[in-house]
Structure formats: structure tokens, C-alpha cells
Design an enzyme around this catalytic site. Structure first.
Site, PDB file in Angstrom:
ATOM      1  N   ASP A 269      46.641 -27.902  32.567  1.00  0.00           N
ATOM      2  CA  ASP A 269      45.843 -27.806  31.343  1.00  0.00           C
ATOM      3  C   ASP A 269      46.633 -27.140  30.217  1.00  0.00           C
ATOM      4  OD1 ASP A 269      43.853 -28.761  32.965  1.00  0.00           O
ATOM      5  OD2 ASP A 269      42.508 -27.047  32.722  1.00  0.00           O
TER       6      ASP A 269
ATOM      7  N   HIS B 299      48.344 -24.357  34.626  1.00  0.00           N
ATOM      8  CA  HIS B 299      48.388 -24.448  33.166  1.00  0.00           C
ATOM      9  C   HIS B 299      49.842 -24.477  32.698  1.00  0.00           C
ATOM     10  CE1 HIS B 299      44.376 -22.876  33.978  1.00  0.00           C
ATOM     11  NE2 HIS B 299      44.016 -23.280  32.774  1.00  0.00           N
TER      12      HIS B 299
END
Length: 211
Positions: A34, A180
Site C-alpha cells: 500500500d 507498505h
């Protein structure tokens, strides 16, 4: 603050309109990243995935796509899947449904402007989304992808080893795993991702894209 590193089955059952995992009998797992694309970090992630012949799904922020189109296109060129993570990384619980849907559409335009295949995958930033927002996005054709395993790499209060163990202890066939490709997560990601990929390879897992 600590987080749920393994999503409870009751949560999955209650919010059954979301994708939490993808059960299969082929020992497939689904790495996701992400918040990118992010200079240097996303490119490092791509090199790690390439070394292990692993595919992943990148949930990208629209404004980052516009800032770093060359990195975004590297993700696609390397055979990974793309998902929508809103244009401005909005907090769903604090945003009006109309504004949330418009911001998601703005991110979709950023993806389209790079001549990327349009993705119907969506992940809400922070995992927080109102039911009205979920309904609006699903009506637009989006699949809302959550997760089964949270690495917690963004949490700077945990050690890199704890981050790694969050993944290793909770991953099973069908798991959707969250990392992430962001500066905030870098300390933990740099340590945990190579070891995660090695672990998955040794255990016979196949890392595939979400479709």
C-alpha cells in the site's frame, strides 16, 4: 496502539462483501503493498520480488502515481497487479461518501492516464470505510480488498523482528498479506520483506496477484 495482525473469522463473516483472503488448494498467497509508488522504496520492493519470482498487488495512491509515473509503470512492466488506494489517502470514517467516491474516481483517472489496464480492486486507506462508501464503490464495480495478515510494518513502535513474526506466524494458503512501500514503513520493511520471501519460498508458497 497495537493492531489485529490476523483478521478474526467473525469479522470476515460479518463483512462478507469484502475480500479478506482467497482460499485455494495451490498453496498461493497474495502479497500486497500500500501507499506507493515511492522513490527508491518501490523500486527496491520490485527487485526483491524479482529475485524470488514473486508477484504482488500494489494499491497505489493517485497523487503518488502522478508524481512518480515512471515507477508506477515499472510495477506494471514487472507483471504485478494494480489497485486503487484513493487519490489523497483519505480516512473513510472522516470523509463524506460523495467526496470519498470522487477521490477514488480521481485515482482511477490517474491510473488510466498512464495507459494502465483499469483495475477494479480497491483497498481503503487505514482499512477504514463506511458502509455507505462500500456500497457506493461496489455499485461502481469495485472489489474491496482487505487482508488476512497485517505485517504492521508502518508501526514504528514495533521491532523489525516483530514485524517479520507477524507475517510468519499468521500466513497460510490463501492469505492476503499487507506491507507498505512507504518511507514510514521502511525500517521494518527492509528487514522483513526479504526474510518473508525466503520463508514463503522454502515453505512452497506461490506469491500471486489478486484478480
Amino acid at each position: 496502539m497495537r493492531f489485529w495482525t490476523k483478521t478474526n473469522y467473525l469479522v470476515k463473516k460479518i463483512f462478507h462483501n469484502y475480500i479478506w483472503d482467497i482460499p485455494n488448494n495451490k498453496n498461493k498467497v497474495y502479497l500486497t503493498f500500500d501507499d506507493g509508488p515511492t522513490p527508491e522504496i518501490t523500486e527496491w520492493v520490485l527487485s526483491q520480488l524479482c529475485q524470488h519470482n514473486a508477484k504482488s498487488t500494489f494499491f497505489c495512491i493517485g497523487k503518488n502515481i502522478e508524481k512518480h509515473p515512471e515507477i508506477f509503470n515499472k510495477v506494471i512492466e514487472n507483471g504485478h497487479a494494480i489497485g486503487n488506494h484513493t487519490f489523497n489517502h483519505l480516512k473513510g470514517w472522516e470523509t463524506a461518501t460523495k467526496d470519498y467516491a470522487e477521490d477514488t474516481t480521481l485515482c482511477q483517472s490517474a491510473i488510466k492516464n498512464q495507459k494502465a489496464s483499469i483495475s477494479n480492486l480497491f483497498r481503503p486507506p487505514y482499512g477504514r470505510i463506511k458502509l455507505s462508501q462500500s456500497k457506493a464503490l461496489r455499485k461502481l464495480g469495485y472489489k474491496i480488498v482487505m487482508w488476512d495478515v497485517l505485517s504492521e510494518d508502518f508501526n514504528q513502535k514495533i521491532s523489525p523482528e516483530e514485524c517479520l513474526q507477524n507475517v510468519l506466524k499468521n500466513t497460510q494458503s490463501g492469505s492476503i498479506i499487507v506491507f507498505h512501500d512507504s518511507k514510514k514503513a521502511w525500517k521494518n520493511l527492509e528487514y522483513a520483506l526479504p526474510k518473508t520471501l525466503e520463508f514463503l519460498k522454502n515453505k512452497g508458497f506461490v506469491c500471486d496477484v489478486i484478480t
